[in-house]
Design a protein around this motif. Sequence first.
Motif, PDB file in Angstrom:
ATOM      1  N   VAL A  20       0.838  -1.203   0.000  1.00  0.00           N
ATOM      2  CA  VAL A  20       0.000   0.000   0.000  1.00  0.00           C
ATOM      3  C   VAL A  20       0.875   1.256   0.000  1.00  0.00           C
ATOM      4  CG1 VAL A  20      -1.771   1.261   1.273  1.00  0.00           C
ATOM      5  CG2 VAL A  20      -1.918  -1.223   1.082  1.00  0.00           C
ATOM      6  N   THR A  21       2.002   1.205   0.677  1.00  0.00           N
ATOM      7  CA  THR A  21       2.935   2.339   0.665  1.00  0.00           C
ATOM      8  C   THR A  21       3.397   2.647  -0.756  1.00  0.00           C
ATOM      9  OG1 THR A  21       3.700   1.868   2.922  1.00  0.00           O
ATOM     10  CG2 THR A  21       5.152   3.199   1.530  1.00  0.00           C
ATOM     11  N   GLN A  22       3.753   1.608  -1.503  1.00  0.00           N
ATOM     12  CA  GLN A  22       4.199   1.811  -2.881  1.00  0.00           C
ATOM     13  C   GLN A  22       3.058   2.283  -3.776  1.00  0.00           C
ATOM     14  OE1 GLN A  22       7.169   1.967  -4.139  1.00  0.00           O
ATOM     15  NE2 GLN A  22       6.404   2.327  -6.227  1.00  0.00           N
ATOM     16  N   ALA A  23       1.868   1.753  -3.534  1.00  0.00           N
ATOM     17  CA  ALA A  23       0.702   2.213  -4.299  1.00  0.00           C
ATOM     18  C   ALA A  23       0.430   3.697  -4.035  1.00  0.00           C
ATOM     19  CB  ALA A  23      -0.523   1.375  -3.940  1.00  0.00           C
ATOM     20  N   ARG A  57      -2.920   2.339 -13.288  1.00  0.00           N
ATOM     21  CA  ARG A  57      -1.562   2.020 -12.842  1.00  0.00           C
ATOM     22  C   ARG A  57      -1.568   1.476 -11.414  1.00  0.00           C
ATOM     23  NH1 ARG A  57       3.458   6.207 -11.905  1.00  0.00           N
ATOM     24  NH2 ARG A  57       4.975   4.602 -11.267  1.00  0.00           N
ATOM     25  N   ALA A  58      -2.311   2.115 -10.523  1.00  0.00           N
ATOM     26  CA  ALA A  58      -2.392   1.640  -9.144  1.00  0.00           C
ATOM     27  C   ALA A  58      -3.048   0.260  -9.088  1.00  0.00           C
ATOM     28  CB  ALA A  58      -3.159   2.631  -8.281  1.00  0.00           C
ATOM     29  N   ASN A  59      -4.082   0.083  -9.885  1.00  0.00           N
ATOM     30  CA  ASN A  59      -4.776  -1.209  -9.894  1.00  0.00           C
ATOM     31  C   ASN A  59      -3.849  -2.328 -10.352  1.00  0.00           C
ATOM     32  OD1 ASN A  59      -7.466  -2.702  -9.748  1.00  0.00           O
ATOM     33  ND2 ASN A  59      -6.772  -3.214 -11.803  1.00  0.00           N
ATOM     34  N   THR A  60      -3.103  -2.096 -11.420  1.00  0.00           N
ATOM     35  CA  THR A  60      -2.178  -3.115 -11.924  1.00  0.00           C
ATOM     36  C   THR A  60      -1.136  -3.472 -10.888  1.00  0.00           C
ATOM     37  OG1 THR A  60      -2.484  -2.400 -14.217  1.00  0.00           O
ATOM     38  CG2 THR A  60      -0.480  -3.625 -13.721  1.00  0.00           C
ATOM     39  N   TYR A  61      -0.557  -2.467 -10.260  1.00  0.00           N
ATOM     40  CA  TYR A  61       0.470  -2.732  -9.248  1.00  0.00           C
ATOM     41  C   TYR A  61      -0.094  -3.528  -8.068  1.00  0.00           C
ATOM     42  CZ  TYR A  61       3.491  -2.338  -5.300  1.00  0.00           C
ATOM     43  OH  TYR A  61       4.236  -2.669  -4.199  1.00  0.00           O
ATOM     44  N   ILE A  62      -1.215  -3.089  -7.505  1.00  0.00           N
ATOM     45  CA  ILE A  62      -1.765  -3.765  -6.328  1.00  0.00           C
ATOM     46  C   ILE A  62      -2.208  -5.183  -6.681  1.00  0.00           C
ATOM     47  CG2 ILE A  62      -3.585  -3.728  -4.577  1.00  0.00           C
ATOM     48  CD1 ILE A  62      -3.549  -0.644  -4.806  1.00  0.00           C
ATOM     49  N   THR A  63      -2.820  -5.347  -7.840  1.00  0.00           N
ATOM     50  CA  THR A  63      -3.262  -6.676  -8.266  1.00  0.00           C
ATOM     51  C   THR A  63      -2.088  -7.636  -8.344  1.00  0.00           C
ATOM     52  OG1 THR A  63      -5.114  -5.741  -9.523  1.00  0.00           O
ATOM     53  CG2 THR A  63      -4.396  -7.960 -10.122  1.00  0.00           C
ATOM     54  N   GLU A  64      -1.005  -7.216  -8.976  1.00  0.00           N
ATOM     55  CA  GLU A  64       0.175  -8.072  -9.112  1.00  0.00           C
ATOM     56  C   GLU A  64       0.855  -8.317  -7.775  1.00  0.00           C
ATOM     57  OE1 GLU A  64       2.503  -6.047 -12.040  1.00  0.00           O
ATOM     58  OE2 GLU A  64       1.223  -6.700 -13.723  1.00  0.00           O
ATOM     59  N   PRO A  73      -8.953 -14.494  -4.380  1.00  0.00           N
ATOM     60  CA  PRO A  73      -9.346 -13.673  -5.527  1.00  0.00           C
ATOM     61  C   PRO A  73      -9.480 -12.212  -5.138  1.00  0.00           C
ATOM     62  CG  PRO A  73     -11.216 -14.942  -4.726  1.00  0.00           C
ATOM     63  CD  PRO A  73     -10.022 -15.430  -3.968  1.00  0.00           C
ATOM     64  N   LEU A  74      -9.435 -11.361  -6.142  1.00  0.00           N
ATOM     65  CA  LEU A  74      -9.515  -9.918  -5.936  1.00  0.00           C
ATOM     66  C   LEU A  74     -10.698  -9.364  -6.719  1.00  0.00           C
ATOM     67  CD1 LEU A  74      -8.373  -7.119  -5.065  1.00  0.00           C
ATOM     68  CD2 LEU A  74      -6.965  -7.184  -7.146  1.00  0.00           C
ATOM     69  N   LEU A  75     -11.570  -8.656  -6.014  1.00  0.00           N
ATOM     70  CA  LEU A  75     -12.667  -7.918  -6.646  1.00  0.00           C
ATOM     71  C   LEU A  75     -12.290  -6.446  -6.621  1.00  0.00           C
ATOM     72  CD1 LEU A  75     -15.495  -7.698  -7.844  1.00  0.00           C
ATOM     73  CD2 LEU A  75     -16.427  -7.757  -5.524  1.00  0.00           C
ATOM     74  N   SER A  76     -11.941  -5.915  -7.783  1.00  0.00           N
ATOM     75  CA  SER A  76     -11.494  -4.530  -7.889  1.00  0.00           C
ATOM     76  C   SER A  76     -12.444  -3.735  -8.764  1.00  0.00           C
ATOM     77  CB  SER A  76     -10.087  -4.473  -8.500  1.00  0.00           C
ATOM     78  OG  SER A  76      -9.713  -3.138  -8.795  1.00  0.00           O
ATOM     79  N   GLU A  77     -12.563  -2.453  -8.454  1.00  0.00           N
ATOM     80  CA  GLU A  77     -13.374  -1.580  -9.296  1.00  0.00           C
ATOM     81  C   GLU A  77     -12.897  -1.638 -10.744  1.00  0.00           C
ATOM     82  OE1 GLU A  77     -15.048   2.985  -9.688  1.00  0.00           O
ATOM     83  OE2 GLU A  77     -13.402   2.597  -8.286  1.00  0.00           O
ATOM     84  N   GLU A  78     -11.590  -1.787 -10.942  1.00  0.00           N
ATOM     85  CA  GLU A  78     -11.040  -1.768 -12.293  1.00  0.00           C
ATOM     86  C   GLU A  78     -10.696  -3.165 -12.797  1.00  0.00           C
ATOM     87  OE1 GLU A  78     -11.611   1.017 -13.251  1.00  0.00           O
ATOM     88  OE2 GLU A  78     -11.523   2.214 -11.430  1.00  0.00           O
ATOM     89  N   GLY A  79     -11.253  -4.211 -12.174  1.00  0.00           N
ATOM     90  CA  GLY A  79     -10.914  -5.574 -12.568  1.00  0.00           C
ATOM     91  C   GLY A  79     -12.113  -6.404 -12.991  1.00  0.00           C
ATOM     92  N   ASP A  80     -11.887  -7.706 -13.192  1.00  0.00           N
ATOM     93  CA  ASP A  80     -12.920  -8.647 -13.619  1.00  0.00           C
ATOM     94  C   ASP A  80     -13.839  -8.977 -12.438  1.00  0.00           C
ATOM     95  OD1 ASP A  80     -14.409 -10.595 -14.911  1.00  0.00           O
ATOM     96  OD2 ASP A  80     -12.874 -12.148 -14.695  1.00  0.00           O
ATOM     97  N   LYS A  81     -15.133  -8.893 -12.672  1.00  0.00           N
ATOM     98  CA  LYS A  81     -16.120  -9.139 -11.613  1.00  0.00           C
ATOM     99  C   LYS A  81     -17.002 -10.348 -11.915  1.00  0.00           C
ATOM    100  CE  LYS A  81     -16.238  -4.099 -11.225  1.00  0.00           C
ATOM    101  NZ  LYS A  81     -15.256  -3.910 -12.308  1.00  0.00           N
ATOM    102  N   SER A  82     -16.698 -11.058 -12.979  1.00  0.00           N
ATOM    103  CA  SER A  82     -17.624 -12.068 -13.497  1.00  0.00           C
ATOM    104  C   SER A  82     -17.765 -13.305 -12.610  1.00  0.00           C
ATOM    105  CB  SER A  82     -17.190 -12.496 -14.900  1.00  0.00           C
ATOM    106  OG  SER A  82     -15.894 -13.070 -14.884  1.00  0.00           O
ATOM    107  N   LEU A  93     -11.143  -4.072  -3.553  1.00  0.00           N
ATOM    108  CA  LEU A  93     -10.210  -2.965  -3.792  1.00  0.00           C
ATOM    109  C   LEU A  93     -10.831  -1.847  -4.608  1.00  0.00           C
ATOM    110  CD1 LEU A  93      -7.260  -1.759  -3.912  1.00  0.00           C
ATOM    111  CD2 LEU A  93      -6.975  -3.114  -6.017  1.00  0.00           C
ATOM    112  N   ASP A  94     -10.610  -0.633  -4.158  1.00  0.00           N
ATOM    113  CA  ASP A  94     -10.738   0.547  -5.002  1.00  0.00           C
ATOM    114  C   ASP A  94      -9.360   1.192  -5.041  1.00  0.00           C
ATOM    115  OD1 ASP A  94     -11.273   2.864  -6.359  1.00  0.00           O
ATOM    116  OD2 ASP A  94     -13.130   3.304  -5.308  1.00  0.00           O
TER     117      ASP A  94
END
Length: 283
Positions: A20-23, A57-64, A73-82, A93-94
Amino acid sequence: MFITTTAPQDPMILQLVPIVTQACEILREEYQRYCSGAEFDVERKKDNSPVTQADYRANTYITEALAQISTLPLLSEEGDKSKRDEWTKFWLLDPLDGTKEFLHQRPEFTINLSLVEGEKTTFAMLAIPCEHNIYICPIKGMPLKYNTQTQLWFEYAPTELGITLQVGLSQSARTKPEYADYLAALSRLSPYTNYYAGSAYKFCMMLEDQVDLYPRFHPTCEWDTSAGQCLIERIGGGLVDFKGRAFIYNQRDSLLNNGFIAYKNDAIKDLALKALAQMDDKP
């Protein structure tokens, strides 16, 4: 308020804080770039809300980074929700809550990360990149605060509430008539002052004794409220719908929330719901 404490030994906290610090650093870099007037990508989603290169950019970093330490699994505002209906335990995550604040050059945007088990949030981290603070709700115990600049740790300590109620409102509440109606009803029950701030920042203001009550009449999504709800529930407050029911997570077809009342203790909850009942146009 928060008082100085020693660093926690919880392995999950110690793994997540560097992520989270890096994000936060990523979002500060993107914010400085945007404020400087440099080229910056902003798109519109299907609902016409903005999403920027900073969100992605933040989403990609935190997801990885999460994938390196957790198999959940991760449910992100900017990710796959299916596939979320298959999940009973997952990260929520937001990566940039308060994109509108970001674009209006108000440094009140946050990162919201929480752990949902069943229908409830059991762990949360809510970071304010521009203030270098991360608020943490551990699995057990009072909320913690970590300052990424000083590397100091703090633990929440209850204080007595003031005589005048402190009400936190979204920036957009200035132009929505239901807020004026609600505040008029509230004024008949209690003296109050109000403050305007964006995103989940208002939950942090509740922890810092700057806000006692946060009414919300326009929509949010589950990733907007989960972390904040976890934090304020831990200090004896809560977040409920207009019928007084606590929000639950990943239990509906839609991830969209209706209005809510966030409060610091049960007395404020009762007052807030009473004001709601006295509105001229009840929601």
